[in-house]
Scaffold this active site. Structure first.
Site, mmCIF file in Angstrom:
data_model
loop_
_atom_site.group_PDB
_atom_site.id
_atom_site.type_symbol
_atom_site.label_atom_id
_atom_site.label_comp_id
_atom_site.label_asym_id
_atom_site.label_seq_id
_atom_site.Cartn_x
_atom_site.Cartn_y
_atom_site.Cartn_z
ATOM 1 N N GLU A 58 0.712 -1.271 0.123
ATOM 2 C CA GLU A 58 -0.155 0.117 -0.018
ATOM 3 C C GLU A 58 1.043 1.432 0.012
ATOM 4 O OE1 GLU A 58 -0.810 -2.739 1.948
ATOM 5 O OE2 GLU A 58 -2.764 -3.302 1.172
ATOM 6 N N HIS A 73 -10.194 -5.027 9.791
ATOM 7 C CA HIS A 73 -10.795 -4.923 8.791
ATOM 8 C C HIS A 73 -11.839 -3.828 8.716
ATOM 9 C CE1 HIS A 73 -7.899 -7.850 7.505
ATOM 10 N NE2 HIS A 73 -8.284 -8.004 6.372
#
Lengths: 346, 324
Positions: free
Chosen positions: B60, B129
């Site tokens: 990322e 998450h």
């Protein structure tokens, strides 16, 4: 104290590489004017930073101030291998990269002093020089953060079909940041024309390289990504320029990235507040005998492209320019309060 | 107007803007060959090819930084986070580089790019998450943050974000990807910074955004039966936030409940409550109440998770207290 003895330059040039270096021949010969100009820029950088050192000690500069003394041939030699159309980006030790990519000493000093006439209007300071007109994309404060940005700049040149190469500079301490490793993998995987120049001055702030990196030969970090890694000496401008030329040509022609580890040395502390308890004065003095500016000075005199008298007068002119720039910057106004809220959104 | 799924609206926005401007490209994990982890980029690889629809390794920070660098140079990247929970791996790139380089360069640089992806809880995927991070990113000057709740805005806001000259975070929601709603025909943009009044009302104002819009509309069925007519405002854009619309509504209804999925401490609702108490102090007839996620990491068990994000029961309870 008690770090290992540092290797001194031997004149060997390229010291090692992970793979055989491609042969793109010798870098194009430089004109007399070009060689003198690169010498001038290195000398200007040195004098600019010596003046900055004094200014910091007298309290004119707030915050951090990281000096490049001793490393000048790294920026000069790599820049001289490409053109001002090729993007460059570096970390916070950025005065040389700025001055050698068109930032004038006046706005450079003014930025250090937080003035409205500073190169980035007093909003960035020493660590954030930018000159986009000449493809100098900063000046970045977070160690390793710029390695992904350099990847992106190079990606964009490839996307646009420009056949350019991006030099992305970093200190030796930055090799331990995760973003650097993500960037290396992406660069090799996507074949992005970026050269990661590790300015190995052998200290990550005050931590010697053998105390911060498991492999002390930092170019070998490339091996983990099947990338070309090269280690070269960097006190000689011409050595740096030649190896940079080879890697830049390869990047342009083959879209291939590389790590270029340049062995250099900084004479000053990490930042101005660093008492340098981690190394001896003798070590610094030994390195000063291999000064990049002295080396290029002797070369251009020996080549006969300028005589001693003319070189003395060029240096005198630079010293006067630095004094005048410093005075001009000090006489410049501070930014208006309204500037706090400008340049946030486009 | 045709009804389409939210995920198709996202895809249509990207496809239209990529057709319009060759500088736009998409990069992210699984966006190309896999057609997107949530199928938001279905068919785009076939249409635009691998140079513009790019599968990234799981990096990322690397691909977010790549996009920022490319945007500095003049491209208009779209970085897809499989979920915004993963954007924290790229936090330095977003908040130090995307948000601040324009400022630190004295205005020399623009960063015209989009970070987009799924967010939020309610799917039993655990605390790591399930973040709803719009309040976090909205604290950084230099960033814009939008949270579309309906297909029309998923498309219109994303198109605006792609054309914006600033870094814009478009925070979507897994629960909404499959939901269908009406989308205007033809070319249109939803302006960034403009709230949408979902229902006119007189008894109180409910300020909400994102997935909570749907929960509020569900609760509204009950409220109507109880004879309570709320004015329901979908903020759509968190930064900049449409304060005039919020203030005008509160000055009309004199009561406010804020509903959103961010945490209660320094969340979006905290900010709305603070600003309203300053700007509408003389107009308020009751304390401002907030219905938010709770002060705990998101638990796995659905029996617990359902209580941790705003639900119909908690909304009705708050409304009853405010209008009492």
């Amino acid at each position: 104290m008690a770090t290992k003895k540092k290797p001194l330059p031997t004149g060997a040039g390229v010291l090692a590489s992970t793979h055989p270096l491609p042969d793109y021949g010798a870098a194009p010969a430089q004109s007399r004017e070009e060689r003198i100009e690169w010498y001038r820029l290195m000398y200007l950088t040195r004098k600019f930073e010596e003046r900055s050192y004094q200014s910091y000690q007298t309290g004119l500069i707030g915050g951090f101030c990281h000096l490049y003394n001793g490393q000048e041939a790294v920026a000069a030699g790599t820049f001289a291998a490409v053109t001002d159309a090729d993007p460059v980006i570096t970390a916070y030790r950025d005065h040389a990269h700025g001055l050698m990519r068109g930032i004038q000493p006046g706005p450079a000093f003014a930025e250090l002093y937080g003035r409205a006439t500073g190169v980035v209007k007093g909003k960035g300071g020493s660590m954030h020089y930018f000159n986009v007109e000449k493809q100098m994309w900063g000046g970045h404060g977070i160690v390793g953060g710029q390695t992904a940005l350099g990847l992106g700049l190079a990606f964009a040149t490839k996307y646009l079909g420009e056949k350019k190469v991006c030099f992305c500079y970093m200190g030796d301490g930055a090799v331990n940041q995760g973003t650097f490793h993500e960037s290396l993998n992406l660069a090799q995987l996507m074949q992005i024309p970026v050269i990661y120049v590790i300015e190995n001055n052998m200290y990550s702030m005050g931590t010697a390289v053998e105390r911060h990196s498991a492999p002390v030969e930092l170019y070998k970090r490339a091996l983990g990504y099947d990338m070309l890694g090269v280690r070269a000496e960097a006190q000689d401008f011409d050595i740096v320029r030649q190896v940079s030329w080879t890697l830049a040509e390869r990047a342009r022609k083959e879209n291939m990235p590389a790590i270029l580890e340049l062995m250099t040395y900084r004479y000053r502390g990490h930042s101005m507040s660093d008492p340098q308890l981690y190394r001896s004065k003798d070590e610094v003095e030994e390195y000063r005998k291999h000064d990049p500016i002295e080396i290029l000075r002797e070369k251009i005199l020996a080549e006969g492209i300028i005589n001693e008298k003319d070189l003395d007068s060029l240096e005198e002119k630079v010293r006067k320019e630095v004094v005048a720039a410093h005075d001009w910057a000090l006489a410049s106004p501070f930014p208006a309060q309204s500037e706090i809220y400008t340049d946030i959104y486009a | 107007m045709a009804k389409i799924a939210y995920r198709d609206a996202v895809r249509d926005a990207m496809a239209e803007e990529m057709t319009r401007d060759s500088r736009v490209f998409l990069i992210g994990e699984e966006v190309a060959q896999y057609n997107g982890a949530y199928k938001c980029s279905k068919g785009l690889l076939d249409k635009f090819g691998p140079d513009r629809i790019i599968d990234s390794p799981i990096s990322e920070a690397g691909f977010a930084g790549l996009c920022i660098g490319a945007a500095m140079y003049g491209l208009r990247p779209i970085a897809e986070f499989m979920t915004f929970s993963f954007s924290f791996v790229a936090f330095d790139q977003i908040v130090n580089n995307a948000a601040q380089i324009r400022y630190m360069s004295g205005g020399q640089i623009k960063i015209p790019m989009v970070f987009r992806g799924n967010s939020g809880g309610g799917h039993q995927i655990g605390a790591t998450h399930s973040h709803a991070p719009e309040n976090i990113y909205a604290t950084f000057p230099g960033l814009k943050v939008v949270v579309p709740a309906f297909a029309a805005d998923a498309k219109g806001l994303l198109k605006s974000a792609i054309r914006d000259d600033n870094p814009v975070l478009v925070i979507e929601n897994e629960a909404l990807y499959g939901r269908e709603s009406e989308v205007p025909e033809g070319e249109y943009l939803t302006p960034i910074g403009k709230a949408n009044i979902l229902q006119d009302g007189v008894d109180l104002t409910i300020v909400t955004h994102g997935r909570s819009c749907w929960t509020v509309l569900e609760a509204n069925q009950e409220l109507l039966k109880m004879g309570i007519r709320a004015e329901i405002i979908d903020l759509r854009s968190i930064k900049p936030l449409d304060w005039p619309t919020v203030f005008a509504s509160v000055r009309k209804t004199h009561r406010l409940v804020c509903v959103d999925e961010t945490k209660p401490f320094c969340g979006v609702s905290s900010q709305v409550a603070a600003e309203v108490s300053r700007a509408c102090f003389d107009h308020l007839d009751a304390p401002v109440l907030r219905v938010t996620s709770v002060e705990a990491p998101m638990p796995f068990s659905s029996a617990l998770e359902d209580e941790c994000i705003p639900n119909v029961a908690r909304i009705i309870e708050a409304v009853k207290e405010v209008v009492a």
